[in-house]
Design an enzyme around this catalytic site. Sequence first.
Site, PDB file in Angstrom:
ATOM      1  N   ILE A 147       0.848  -1.189   0.000  1.00 41.77           N
ATOM      2  CA  ILE A 147       0.000   0.000   0.000  1.00 41.77           C
ATOM      3  C   ILE A 147       0.887   1.243   0.000  1.00 41.77           C
ATOM      4  O   ILE A 147       1.816   1.353   0.790  1.00 41.77           O
ATOM      5  CB  ILE A 147      -0.941   0.010   1.219  1.00 41.77           C
ATOM      6  CG1 ILE A 147      -1.995  -1.091   1.076  1.00 41.77           C
ATOM      7  CG2 ILE A 147      -1.621   1.375   1.385  1.00 41.77           C
ATOM      8  CD1 ILE A 147      -2.949  -1.212   2.227  1.00 41.77           C
ATOM      9  N   GLY A 148       0.594   2.150  -0.916  1.00 43.17           N
ATOM     10  CA  GLY A 148       1.275   3.437  -0.979  1.00 43.17           C
ATOM     11  C   GLY A 148       0.305   4.459  -1.535  1.00 43.17           C
ATOM     12  O   GLY A 148      -0.285   4.239  -2.601  1.00 43.17           O
ATOM     13  N   GLY A 165      -2.686   3.674  -4.215  1.00 43.67           N
ATOM     14  CA  GLY A 165      -3.510   2.741  -3.457  1.00 43.67           C
ATOM     15  C   GLY A 165      -2.810   1.452  -3.095  1.00 43.67           C
ATOM     16  O   GLY A 165      -1.775   1.472  -2.444  1.00 43.67           O
ATOM     17  N   CYS A 185       9.764  -2.324  -1.098  1.00 40.74           N
ATOM     18  CA  CYS A 185       9.452  -1.348  -0.048  1.00 40.74           C
ATOM     19  C   CYS A 185      10.641  -1.136   0.891  1.00 40.74           C
ATOM     20  O   CYS A 185      10.478  -0.647   2.013  1.00 40.74           O
ATOM     21  CB  CYS A 185       8.216  -1.771   0.747  1.00 40.74           C
ATOM     22  SG  CYS A 185       6.739  -1.966  -0.271  1.00 40.74           S
TER      23      CYS A 185
END
Length: 230
Positions: A147-148, A165, A185
Amino acid sequence: MEEMKSLDARFIPFLDYGEAWQLQKGIVKSIDKGESSDRLLLLEHPPTYTMGSQQHPEHLLLSKEELEKQGIALYQIDRGGDITYHGPGQLVGYPLLYLDAVGLDLHAYLRTLEQVIIDWLSDYGIEGSRKQEYTGVWVGDLKIAAIGVKFNKCRQRRGFVTSHGFALNLKAGISSEGFAGIIPCGIQTYGVTSFADLSGQEMPLERAAGELLPHFCRNFGFALPELVKA
């Protein structure tokens, strides 16, 4: 009884990342002006790496020549977070939602987005969870969804419109494909998994999109719309 909010939900089978990014920017402006209702885009991208605002180029393990050879696009974008991968066999969701400034809790938005995916996994007997120091959805020590997001400050009214999203891994073996070329990430301690790796079931993208939509609407307080195939 309070009337439920309306949502425009679109399924786009395959869309270039750059086109999707420009599409989001246009919708954000339209929602800010009150010209469009909240929207959810559910889609799939060709192989792509995106680097967020944390900007750690050392987490990309491939050279420019290797990227070209493997046909993987690279974008420096305006969401939060580090580098991640998008590609075939992954359901990407872009919620473009107006968040009123009154009582606004940006962390709660992220947790709600995670809950949507946790609830869908639960339908298949998979226990999704959170890790306190990271965003995303995990199964044990393996991340199944990244999620970002970006909170775009409104110009026409008080509040924000969300963009970017989540990316939910569906396809078996996706961890050894595009994810092998990055430190996802920026997390070296834990790995990546997918729905098919965990369940032994293939999950068509459009089916996953249709099943995820009711969970999204329930968690965010929207009336359930028809999922329009664009």
